[in-house]
Design a protein around this motif. Structure first.
Motif, mmCIF file in Angstrom:
data_model
loop_
_atom_site.group_PDB
_atom_site.id
_atom_site.type_symbol
_atom_site.label_atom_id
_atom_site.label_comp_id
_atom_site.label_asym_id
_atom_site.label_seq_id
_atom_site.Cartn_x
_atom_site.Cartn_y
_atom_site.Cartn_z
ATOM 1 N N SER A 116 0.938 -1.150 -0.025
ATOM 2 C CA SER A 116 0.069 -0.001 -0.169
ATOM 3 C C SER A 116 0.878 1.282 -0.111
ATOM 4 O O SER A 116 0.333 2.426 0.207
ATOM 5 C CB SER A 116 -0.811 0.037 1.291
ATOM 6 O OG SER A 116 -0.301 -0.170 2.480
ATOM 7 N N SER A 117 2.138 1.039 -0.378
ATOM 8 C CA SER A 117 3.068 2.337 -0.260
ATOM 9 C C SER A 117 4.144 2.115 -1.420
ATOM 10 O O SER A 117 4.379 1.047 -1.626
ATOM 11 C CB SER A 117 3.672 2.654 0.986
ATOM 12 O OG SER A 117 4.345 1.576 1.610
ATOM 13 N N ALA A 118 4.652 3.186 -2.071
ATOM 14 C CA ALA A 118 5.923 3.125 -2.973
ATOM 15 C C ALA A 118 6.944 2.244 -2.315
ATOM 16 O O ALA A 118 7.136 2.589 -1.214
ATOM 17 C CB ALA A 118 6.024 4.525 -3.255
ATOM 18 N N ARG A 119 7.397 1.537 -3.015
ATOM 19 C CA ARG A 119 8.450 0.597 -3.030
ATOM 20 C C ARG A 119 9.475 0.716 -3.911
ATOM 21 O O ARG A 119 9.384 1.142 -5.414
ATOM 22 C CB ARG A 119 8.403 -0.740 -2.353
ATOM 23 C CG ARG A 119 7.394 -0.730 -1.307
ATOM 24 C CD ARG A 119 7.897 -0.521 -0.362
ATOM 25 N NE ARG A 119 6.877 -0.673 0.923
ATOM 26 C CZ ARG A 119 7.220 -0.444 2.179
ATOM 27 N NH1 ARG A 119 8.205 0.117 2.549
ATOM 28 N NH2 ARG A 119 6.188 -0.667 3.020
ATOM 29 N N SER A 120 11.016 0.365 -3.563
ATOM 30 C CA SER A 120 11.841 0.306 -4.704
ATOM 31 C C SER A 120 12.494 -1.225 -4.792
ATOM 32 O O SER A 120 12.196 -1.806 -3.612
ATOM 33 C CB SER A 120 13.196 1.236 -4.501
ATOM 34 O OG SER A 120 12.798 2.586 -4.666
ATOM 35 N N TYR A 121 13.032 -1.409 -5.712
ATOM 36 C CA TYR A 121 13.490 -2.877 -5.826
ATOM 37 C C TYR A 121 14.984 -3.023 -6.268
ATOM 38 O O TYR A 121 15.129 -2.297 -7.027
ATOM 39 C CB TYR A 121 12.513 -3.792 -6.979
ATOM 40 C CG TYR A 121 11.182 -3.921 -6.557
ATOM 41 C CD1 TYR A 121 10.757 -5.082 -5.953
ATOM 42 C CD2 TYR A 121 10.101 -3.050 -6.480
ATOM 43 C CE1 TYR A 121 9.490 -5.332 -5.578
ATOM 44 C CE2 TYR A 121 8.993 -3.126 -6.139
ATOM 45 C CZ TYR A 121 8.626 -4.509 -5.618
ATOM 46 O OH TYR A 121 7.186 -4.723 -5.162
ATOM 47 N N VAL A 122 15.631 -3.957 -5.914
ATOM 48 C CA VAL A 122 16.913 -4.446 -6.275
ATOM 49 C C VAL A 122 16.724 -5.722 -6.942
ATOM 50 O O VAL A 122 16.322 -6.820 -6.180
ATOM 51 C CB VAL A 122 18.049 -4.270 -5.125
ATOM 52 C CG1 VAL A 122 19.444 -4.823 -5.708
ATOM 53 C CG2 VAL A 122 17.978 -2.931 -4.669
ATOM 54 N N VAL A 123 17.129 -5.957 -8.128
ATOM 55 C CA VAL A 123 16.910 -7.251 -8.878
ATOM 56 C C VAL A 123 18.189 -7.600 -9.581
ATOM 57 O O VAL A 123 18.949 -6.896 -10.144
ATOM 58 C CB VAL A 123 15.816 -7.046 -10.263
ATOM 59 C CG1 VAL A 123 15.357 -8.210 -10.710
ATOM 60 C CG2 VAL A 123 14.500 -6.372 -9.641
ATOM 61 N N GLN A 124 18.369 -8.795 -9.223
ATOM 62 C CA GLN A 124 19.734 -9.621 -9.892
ATOM 63 C C GLN A 124 19.118 -10.363 -11.404
ATOM 64 O O GLN A 124 18.331 -11.233 -11.017
ATOM 65 C CB GLN A 124 20.447 -10.617 -8.911
ATOM 66 C CG GLN A 124 21.414 -11.065 -9.720
ATOM 67 C CD GLN A 124 22.414 -12.170 -8.852
ATOM 68 O OE1 GLN A 124 22.246 -11.854 -7.507
ATOM 69 N NE2 GLN A 124 22.907 -13.290 -9.429
ATOM 70 N N VAL A 125 19.580 -10.084 -12.339
ATOM 71 C CA VAL A 125 19.179 -10.599 -13.527
ATOM 72 C C VAL A 125 20.322 -11.557 -13.996
ATOM 73 O O VAL A 125 21.396 -11.091 -14.308
ATOM 74 C CB VAL A 125 18.924 -9.817 -14.642
ATOM 75 C CG1 VAL A 125 18.452 -10.519 -15.976
ATOM 76 C CG2 VAL A 125 17.597 -8.949 -14.135
ATOM 77 N N ASP A 126 20.180 -13.070 -14.163
ATOM 78 C CA ASP A 126 21.144 -13.671 -14.848
ATOM 79 C C ASP A 126 20.889 -14.018 -16.182
ATOM 80 O O ASP A 126 19.622 -14.121 -16.603
ATOM 81 C CB ASP A 126 21.096 -15.237 -14.023
ATOM 82 C CG ASP A 126 21.764 -15.099 -12.750
ATOM 83 O OD1 ASP A 126 22.319 -13.994 -12.481
ATOM 84 O OD2 ASP A 126 21.515 -16.141 -11.915
ATOM 85 N N PHE A 127 21.746 -14.174 -17.045
ATOM 86 C CA PHE A 127 21.934 -14.205 -18.707
ATOM 87 C C PHE A 127 22.378 -15.613 -18.835
ATOM 88 O O PHE A 127 23.646 -15.861 -18.332
ATOM 89 C CB PHE A 127 22.650 -13.072 -19.202
ATOM 90 C CG PHE A 127 21.998 -11.557 -19.003
ATOM 91 C CD1 PHE A 127 20.925 -11.276 -20.013
ATOM 92 C CD2 PHE A 127 22.678 -11.006 -18.391
ATOM 93 C CE1 PHE A 127 20.389 -10.103 -19.692
ATOM 94 C CE2 PHE A 127 21.837 -9.482 -18.000
ATOM 95 C CZ PHE A 127 20.964 -9.246 -18.886
ATOM 96 N N ARG A 128 21.701 -16.302 -19.286
ATOM 97 C CA ARG A 128 22.155 -17.853 -19.620
ATOM 98 C C ARG A 128 21.899 -18.118 -21.130
ATOM 99 O O ARG A 128 20.970 -17.577 -21.862
ATOM 100 C CB ARG A 128 21.261 -18.806 -18.819
ATOM 101 C CG ARG A 128 21.371 -18.571 -17.288
ATOM 102 C CD ARG A 128 20.743 -19.370 -16.372
ATOM 103 N NE ARG A 128 20.794 -19.313 -14.883
ATOM 104 C CZ ARG A 128 21.978 -19.640 -14.313
ATOM 105 N NH1 ARG A 128 22.728 -20.559 -14.825
ATOM 106 N NH2 ARG A 128 22.099 -19.578 -12.878
ATOM 107 N N ASP A 129 22.829 -19.079 -21.508
ATOM 108 C CA ASP A 129 22.669 -19.601 -22.884
ATOM 109 C C ASP A 129 21.728 -20.728 -22.767
ATOM 110 O O ASP A 129 21.125 -21.203 -21.757
ATOM 111 C CB ASP A 129 24.017 -20.103 -23.350
ATOM 112 C CG ASP A 129 24.671 -21.391 -22.707
ATOM 113 O OD1 ASP A 129 23.830 -22.145 -21.731
ATOM 114 O OD2 ASP A 129 25.727 -21.558 -22.883
ATOM 115 N N THR A 130 21.265 -21.374 -24.140
ATOM 116 C CA THR A 130 20.291 -22.210 -24.101
ATOM 117 C C THR A 130 20.536 -23.586 -23.320
ATOM 118 O O THR A 130 19.477 -24.327 -22.820
ATOM 119 C CB THR A 130 19.869 -22.763 -25.566
ATOM 120 O OG1 THR A 130 21.229 -22.976 -26.108
ATOM 121 C CG2 THR A 130 19.477 -21.323 -26.415
#
Length: 175
Positions: A116-130
């Motif tokens: 119910s209030s504004a929030r911020s996010y820290v996101v780890q994104v992994d890049f992978r091959d097929t």
């Protein structure tokens, strides 16, 4: 009969003769007294193969070093948020990454804030091959996501990646 002391020099002479014979066959001359094309081509191919193997080993080492550095940096960024809530299920990617003009993989990241209030996010994104092999990892922040709203950001790999690359959320923290 030769004494034992004479066998060493004889063996050395025979070995030297074998080496000279082998060298002569590898550098057999053509009609114009230049080294044969086959021997020269074989030597050149061996040299190119050794050079390519050296470059491949160097590239693999650099890629491994880059990945280790990116993973360590992601860990440091998450360490800054001690009291954040696990929000991995609130963040999604498009899945397949696209290459930007520098060859770096990019993917849209969407954070959906259920609070119910504004929030911020820290996101780890992994890049992978097929094959599922980790190619790179990066951290993106999605600031000021409105209450009960969503907001997009773009995650970008740290280096150029080739081939089909998938992007997944490895972890996310809401704060």
């Amino acid at each position: 009969m030769q004494s034992n002391g004479a066998r060493g020099p004889v063996r050395l002479i025979l070995a030297a003769a074998a080496v000279v014979s082998l060298a002569a066959s590898l550098t057999a001359c053509s009609d114009d007294s230049s080294p044969s094309g086959a021997a020269s081509q074989a030597a050149s191919a061996a040299s190119r193969a050794a050079s390519a193997a050296s470059r491949a080993a160097s590239a693999a080492t650099q890629a491994g070093d880059s990945l280790a550095s990116a993973t360590a940096e992601a860990g440091r960024k998450f360490d800054e948020f001690k009291n954040g809530a696990d929000a991995k299920d609130e963040v999604k990617t498009d899945g397949s990454a696209n290459a930007d003009s520098d060859g770096r993989a990019t993917v849209k990241v969407t954070a959906s804030n259920p609070t119910s209030s504004a929030r911020s996010y820290v996101v780890q994104v992994d890049f992978r091959d097929t094959g599922g092999n980790l190619l790179d990892t990066t951290v993106v922040t999605v600031d000021d996501v409105a209450a009960n709203g969503s907001k997009d950001a773009t995650a970008r790999s740290n280096r150029a990646l080739t081939g089909d690359v998938d992007a997944t959320v490895a972890r996310a923290v809401r704060h």
